[in-house]
Write a protein that holds these residues in place. Structure first.
Motif, PDB file in Angstrom:
ATOM      1  N   PHE A   1       5.069   4.245  -4.384  1.00 17.51           N
ATOM      2  CA  PHE A   1       4.860   2.944  -3.747  1.00 17.51           C
ATOM      3  C   PHE A   1       6.192   2.238  -3.469  1.00 17.51           C
ATOM      4  O   PHE A   1       6.358   1.599  -2.428  1.00 17.51           O
ATOM      5  CB  PHE A   1       3.935   2.070  -4.594  1.00 17.51           C
ATOM      6  CG  PHE A   1       2.512   2.549  -4.600  1.00 17.51           C
ATOM      7  CD1 PHE A   1       1.773   2.596  -3.411  1.00 17.51           C
ATOM      8  CD2 PHE A   1       1.884   2.973  -5.766  1.00 17.51           C
ATOM      9  CE1 PHE A   1       0.464   3.047  -3.392  1.00 17.51           C
ATOM     10  CE2 PHE A   1       0.575   3.430  -5.757  1.00 17.51           C
ATOM     11  CZ  PHE A   1      -0.134   3.468  -4.569  1.00 17.51           C
TER      12      PHE A   1
ATOM     13  N   VAL B   1       0.943  -7.700  -4.283  1.00 15.29           N
ATOM     14  CA  VAL B   1      -0.481  -7.876  -4.510  1.00 15.29           C
ATOM     15  C   VAL B   1      -0.948  -7.131  -5.750  1.00 15.29           C
ATOM     16  O   VAL B   1      -0.738  -5.921  -5.869  1.00 15.29           O
ATOM     17  CB  VAL B   1      -1.295  -7.393  -3.296  1.00 15.29           C
ATOM     18  CG1 VAL B   1      -2.777  -7.621  -3.540  1.00 15.29           C
ATOM     19  CG2 VAL B   1      -0.848  -8.096  -2.026  1.00 15.29           C
TER      20      VAL B   1
ATOM     21  N   ARG C   1       2.877  -2.744 -10.227  1.00 16.04           N
ATOM     22  CA  ARG C   1       2.761  -2.373  -8.810  1.00 16.04           C
ATOM     23  C   ARG C   1       2.952  -3.613  -7.919  1.00 16.04           C
ATOM     24  O   ARG C   1       3.641  -3.556  -6.899  1.00 16.04           O
ATOM     25  CB  ARG C   1       1.387  -1.740  -8.571  1.00 16.04           C
ATOM     26  CG  ARG C   1       0.863  -1.749  -7.134  1.00 16.04           C
ATOM     27  CD  ARG C   1       1.539  -0.723  -6.275  1.00 16.04           C
ATOM     28  NE  ARG C   1       1.150  -0.797  -4.878  1.00 16.04           N
ATOM     29  CZ  ARG C   1       1.785  -1.500  -3.957  1.00 16.04           C
ATOM     30  NH1 ARG C   1       2.831  -2.218  -4.288  1.00 16.04           N
ATOM     31  NH2 ARG C   1       1.386  -1.489  -2.706  1.00 16.04           N
TER      32      ARG C   1
ATOM     33  N   PHE D   1      -4.256  -6.093  -7.543  1.00 18.35           N
ATOM     34  CA  PHE D   1      -5.703  -6.017  -7.346  1.00 18.35           C
ATOM     35  C   PHE D   1      -6.426  -6.029  -8.679  1.00 18.35           C
ATOM     36  O   PHE D   1      -5.857  -5.719  -9.722  1.00 18.35           O
ATOM     37  CB  PHE D   1      -6.066  -4.746  -6.584  1.00 18.35           C
ATOM     38  CG  PHE D   1      -5.670  -4.762  -5.136  1.00 18.35           C
ATOM     39  CD1 PHE D   1      -6.407  -5.481  -4.211  1.00 18.35           C
ATOM     40  CD2 PHE D   1      -4.550  -4.067  -4.705  1.00 18.35           C
ATOM     41  CE1 PHE D   1      -6.047  -5.496  -2.877  1.00 18.35           C
ATOM     42  CE2 PHE D   1      -4.185  -4.072  -3.367  1.00 18.35           C
ATOM     43  CZ  PHE D   1      -4.938  -4.792  -2.449  1.00 18.35           C
TER      44      PHE D   1
ATOM     45  N   MET E   1      -9.166  -4.116  -9.322  1.00 12.80           N
ATOM     46  CA  MET E   1      -9.571  -2.754  -9.658  1.00 12.80           C
ATOM     47  C   MET E   1      -8.341  -1.831  -9.623  1.00 12.80           C
ATOM     48  O   MET E   1      -7.376  -2.116  -8.939  1.00 12.80           O
ATOM     49  CB  MET E   1     -10.586  -2.257  -8.624  1.00 12.80           C
ATOM     50  CG  MET E   1     -11.853  -3.071  -8.619  1.00 12.80           C
ATOM     51  SD  MET E   1     -12.688  -2.861 -10.197  1.00 12.80           S
ATOM     52  CE  MET E   1     -14.007  -4.051 -10.014  1.00 12.80           C
ATOM     53  N   PRO E   2      -8.426  -0.699 -10.352  1.00 11.24           N
ATOM     54  CA  PRO E   2      -7.299   0.233 -10.343  1.00 11.24           C
ATOM     55  C   PRO E   2      -6.999   0.710  -8.916  1.00 11.24           C
ATOM     56  O   PRO E   2      -7.907   0.899  -8.120  1.00 11.24           O
ATOM     57  CB  PRO E   2      -7.795   1.408 -11.183  1.00 11.24           C
ATOM     58  CG  PRO E   2      -8.901   0.876 -11.995  1.00 11.24           C
ATOM     59  CD  PRO E   2      -9.507  -0.248 -11.228  1.00 11.24           C
ATOM     60  N   VAL E   3      -5.721   0.856  -8.602  1.00  2.78           N
ATOM     61  CA  VAL E   3      -5.316   1.265  -7.251  1.00  2.78           C
ATOM     62  C   VAL E   3      -4.270   2.367  -7.298  1.00  2.78           C
ATOM     63  O   VAL E   3      -3.368   2.397  -6.488  1.00  2.78           O
ATOM     64  CB  VAL E   3      -4.754   0.075  -6.447  1.00  2.78           C
ATOM     65  CG1 VAL E   3      -5.834  -0.902  -6.091  1.00  2.78           C
ATOM     66  CG2 VAL E   3      -3.648  -0.637  -7.220  1.00  2.78           C
ATOM     67  N   HIS E   4      -4.391   3.269  -8.283  1.00  2.00           N
ATOM     68  CA  HIS E   4      -3.359   4.295  -8.409  1.00  2.00           C
ATOM     69  C   HIS E   4      -3.912   5.701  -8.284  1.00  2.00           C
ATOM     70  O   HIS E   4      -5.090   5.928  -8.477  1.00  2.00           O
ATOM     71  CB  HIS E   4      -2.641   4.116  -9.741  1.00  2.00           C
ATOM     72  CG  HIS E   4      -1.838   2.859  -9.772  1.00  2.00           C
ATOM     73  ND1 HIS E   4      -2.268   1.731 -10.434  1.00  2.00           N
ATOM     74  CD2 HIS E   4      -0.686   2.539  -9.179  1.00  2.00           C
ATOM     75  CE1 HIS E   4      -1.385   0.768 -10.246  1.00  2.00           C
ATOM     76  NE2 HIS E   4      -0.425   1.227  -9.486  1.00  2.00           N
ATOM     77  N   PHE E   5      -3.009   6.632  -7.961  1.00  4.57           N
ATOM     78  CA  PHE E   5      -3.387   8.040  -7.894  1.00  4.57           C
ATOM     79  C   PHE E   5      -3.611   8.510  -9.326  1.00  4.57           C
ATOM     80  O   PHE E   5      -2.671   8.593 -10.116  1.00  4.57           O
ATOM     81  CB  PHE E   5      -2.285   8.856  -7.230  1.00  4.57           C
ATOM     82  CG  PHE E   5      -2.051   8.471  -5.799  1.00  4.57           C
ATOM     83  CD1 PHE E   5      -2.949   8.869  -4.812  1.00  4.57           C
ATOM     84  CD2 PHE E   5      -0.953   7.715  -5.435  1.00  4.57           C
ATOM     85  CE1 PHE E   5      -2.744   8.518  -3.486  1.00  4.57           C
ATOM     86  CE2 PHE E   5      -0.740   7.362  -4.113  1.00  4.57           C
ATOM     87  CZ  PHE E   5      -1.646   7.765  -3.135  1.00  4.57           C
ATOM     88  N   SER E   6      -4.859   8.807  -9.656  1.00  6.39           N
ATOM     89  CA  SER E   6      -5.168   9.044 -11.063  1.00  6.39           C
ATOM     90  C   SER E   6      -4.629  10.381 -11.569  1.00  6.39           C
ATOM     91  O   SER E   6      -4.436  10.545 -12.757  1.00  6.39           O
ATOM     92  CB  SER E   6      -6.676   8.954 -11.287  1.00  6.39           C
ATOM     93  OG  SER E   6      -7.327   9.886 -10.478  1.00  6.39           O
TER      94      SER E   6
END
Ligand SMILES: Nc1ncnc2c1ncn2[C@@H]1O[C@H](COP(=O)(O)OP(=O)(O)O)[C@@H](O)[C@H]1O
Ligand SMILES: [Mg+2]
Lengths: 286, 239
Positions: free
Chosen positions: A103, A83, A145, A85, A87-92
C-alpha cells in the motif's frame, strides 16, 4: 485555521434502499480538530464517511474540501487523506509487512510504518499473515494503513471497536499527537468514551439526521445536570438526597443535613455523554 | 504507467500467493505427462483441447475464485483510497489474469517442441490466446460478481460450462455435427476454441477467424465496460 470540510444539506440514498439514508445534514470539520460523529449502529456514520472520502458519489447537497467542491477533486485527494475502515482491508495471505509495503508503494509521501507498527505493538508480528491476526490486531493494522501516507486529514471508522483498553489507549494517544502536529481527524464511533477522551467537537447522529454539533464540554454545560447527591445514615438505614449545585452554600436543607446527619458519601453529579445523547436525540446509544 | 505496472505486479504476486498460478501450473504438469505418453500426431490433436480447457474452463474457475477471495478481504476498498483510478485497478486485474493464458501456451509450446519437435506460429498463437483468455477472465469476474458466496459461484460456473463449453468439447470429438458450428460460435468459448484450433493447426480460415476475433474482442469490451466494471465498482464500495 481553515475549514477542512464544509457539508451543506447532505442527502444520500443507496440505490437499493427506499428512503434516504442520510437525510440532509450540515456541519463542518475545522482544520486541526478531532471531529467525532457519535451514534448507534445503523445511524449512517460509515455512509457519511464513505461520502466524504469520495467512495459514494451520488449524493445531493454541497461538500467542499478546503474550499474546493469535493466532486471536482481528482485522485490526488488520496495523497492527502488517510482512511481507516471499520472492516479488515488487507490481503489475508500476505504478511502485515508485505501489506504495508504494497500500500505504501502508491503514495508520494510515506510514513515510517515500522515506527507506527512498533507503537501499536504489531512490529513483532510483522511477518505473520494477516489472516492469522486476531480481530484487535487487524483493527490496529487498519489504523497503521490509514496513517501510511502521512495524511493531512485522517478518517477513522469505529477505530477503537474491538480493541482492549490498553491498545485503545495507545491508538488514542497517537491520534491526539497527530492532531497536535496539525492533523485533522474525522472519526465515527458509538462509544462515548472515544468522544470524551478524544473529540474536540462531536455531532450526534441518529437515523440519518444530525443533532447538535458542539464541544463535549459545552454539551455538558448545556444539558448536564449539576447536582449534589448526599448519602446519609438515618435510623440504621442509608438514605440519599439530591440538591442543585447552584447556590449550594445557601441551601438550608443541604446545610442542615450536613450538620445533623451522619454523612456517608457526597457526590457531585455530572451527566454522562451517554445521558446527554438520550436527552438530545431521544434515542439510546446502544 | 509506473502505478499500473506496480498494480499488475501486485496482482501477479497475489495470484501466486493465493495459489492460483501454482494450481494452474500443476494442472499443466498433467498435460505435459500426457504429451510424453502420446505420439506427435496425437499430441497435435490434443493440444487445442488442452489449451481450451486451460484458457477457458480453468481461467473462469481460477479468476472467479481469486476474485471471490478478494471481495471477502475488502482489499479493493483499500485500493480505492489510494491515488489510483478504479479503471487502473480493474485493468491490472484483467492484465494479470492473462498471465494464466500465457503460462498455458508457454508450457504447451515448450513441451511440444522438446518432446515432439512441434513448432507453431507463435505470434498468432499468442494473439489468439490473449483474446480467448481475456473473454474468459471477464466471464470469471462477472460470475464472481453476481455470486453471493462460493457455492453460488460454483453454481454459476457450472451453469456456464454446461451450455457454453461442453458442446465445444463434444464438437471437437465429432459428436456434434459440423453444420451446427455457426450456432456454436455464439458461445464465446466455442469461438475461442476455434481461434486456438486455428493457431495450433495452422489451417487459416479467414472468415471464421475474423468473425471469432471480432466477436470476442467486442464481447470482452462491452462486458467489461457495461456490466463487469459497474458491478466491480459497486462491489468495491460495499461493506
Ligand atoms: N451498501 C448498502 N446498501 C444499502 N443500504 C446500506 C448499505 N450500507 C449501509 N446501508 C444501510 O444504511 C444505514 C446506515 O448504515 P451505516 O452508515 O453503515 O451506519 P453506521 O455506520 O452508523 O452503523 C443502515 O440502515 C444500513 O443498513
Ligand atoms: Mg459504521
Amino acid at each position: 485555521m481553515g475549514t477542512a470540510f464544509n457539508i451543506e444539506n447532505l442527502k444520500f440514498k443507496y440505490p437499493t434502499s427506499k428512503n434516504d439514508t442520510i437525510k440532509g445534514i450540515s456541519f463542518n470539520v475545522h482544520e486541526g480538530e478531532i471531529f467525532g460523529l457519535l451514534g448507534p449502529s445503523g445511524a449512517g456514520k460509515s455512509t457519511t464517511q464513505k461520502i466524504l472520502i469520495k467512495l459514494l458519489e451520488d449524493y445531493s447537497g454541497q461538500i467542499s474540501y478546503f474550499g474546493t467542491d469535493l466532486k471536482k477533486i481528482g485522485k490526488d485527494f488520496y495523497e492527502e487523506v488517510g482512511v481507516g475502515f471499520e472492516m479488515p482491508v488487507h490481503f489475508s495471505k500476505m504478511t502485515a509487512i508485505e501489506n504495508m509495503k504494497f500500500f505504501s508503494g502508491f503514495y508520494k509521501n510515506t510514513a515510517n510504518y515500522q515506527e507506527l507498527m512498533e507503537r501499536v505493538g504489531l512490529w513483532e508480528h510483522k511477518d505473520v499473515k494477516v489472516g492469522e491476526y486476531s480481530k484487535g490486531m487487524k483493527v490496529r493494522l487498519n489504523f497503521v494503513r490509514a496513517m501510511l501516507n502521512n495524511p493531512r486529514v485522517l478518517f477513522l471508522d469505529e477505530v477503537t471497536n474491538g480493541l482492549d483498553p490498553k491498545n485503545a489507549r495507545i491508538i488514542k494517544e497517537i491520534i491526539s499527537e497527530y492532531r497536535s502536529n496539525g492533523g485533522t481527524v474525522f472519526l465515527t464511533t458509538h462509544l462515548m468514551n472515544d468522544v470524551d477522551q478524544l473529540c474536540d467537537r462531536v455531532g450526534f447522529c441518529v437515523n440519518g439526521n444530525l443533532y447538535e454539533v458542539s464541544t463535549p464540554r459545552n454539551l455538558k454545560i448545556k444539558y448536564g445536570k449539576h447536582e449534589v447527591r448526599v448519602e446519609y445514615r438515618e435510623n440504621e438505614a442509608i438514605k440519599s438526597s439530591v440538591f442543585p449545585l447552584q447556590d449550594i452554600g445557601y441551601n438550608n436543607d443541604f446545610n442542615t443535613l450536613l450538620k445533623e446527619k451522619e454523612i456517608e458519601t457526597i457526590h457531585s453529579g455530572e451527566t454522562s455523554m451517554e445521558d446527554i445523547f438520550i436527552i438530545v436525540t431521544g434515542v439510546d446509544l446502544k | 504507467m509506473k502505478t499500473t505496472l506496480r498494480l499488475i505486479f501486485g496482482e501477479i504476486k497475489r495470484l501466486i500467493t493465493y495459489k492460483i498460478i501454482p494450481v494452474s501450473i500443476a494442472t499443466m504438469a498433467i498435460w505435459v505427462v500426457i504429451f510424453l505418453m502420446v505420439s506427435s500426431q496425437e499430441a497435435l490433436e490434443l493440444a487445442p483441447l488442452l489449451i481450451f480447457v486451460d484458457v477457458g474452463m480453468m481461467m473462469i474457475l481460477l479468476i472467479g475464485a481469486s476474485f471471490h477471495l478478494e471481495k471477502q478481504e475488502g482489499t479493493i476498498k483499500s485500493m480505492m483510497v489510494m491515488p489510483v483510478s478504479l479503471t487502473q485497478i480493474f485493468s491490472a486485474k484483467l492484465g494479470a489474469s492473462l498471465v494464466l493464458a500465457i503460462e498455458s501456451i508457454v508450457v504447451v509450446s515448450v513441451s511440444l517442441y522438446f518432446i515432439h519437435g512441434i513448432t507453431f506460429n507463435y505470434p498468432v498463437l499468442l494473439l489468439f490466446i490473449l483474446i480467448a483468455g481475456a473473454v474468459h477472465a471477464t466471464l470469471g469476474f462477472l460470475l464472481s460478481l453476481i455470486s453471493k458466496d462460493f457455492t453460488s459461484l460454483l453454481g454459476w460456473i457450472m451453469a456456464y460450462i454446461f451450455p457454453f463449453m461442453i458442446p465445444s468439447i463434444l464438437f471437437t470429438f465429432g459428436i456434434i455435427d459440423k453444420k451446427y458450428e455457426w450456432l456454436l460460435m455464439l458461445s464465446p468459448s466455442h469461438s475461442a476454441s476455434n481461434l486456438i484450433a486455428v493457431a495450433i493447426s495452422g489451417e487459416f480460415n479467414m472468415g471464421k477467424i475474423l468473425v471469432a476475433s471480432l466477436y470476442l474482442v467486442a464481447l470482452t469490451v462491452l462486458l467489461c465496460k457495461y456490466v463487469v466494471y459497474p458491478k466491480f465498482k459497486d462491489s468495491a464500495v460495499r461493506g
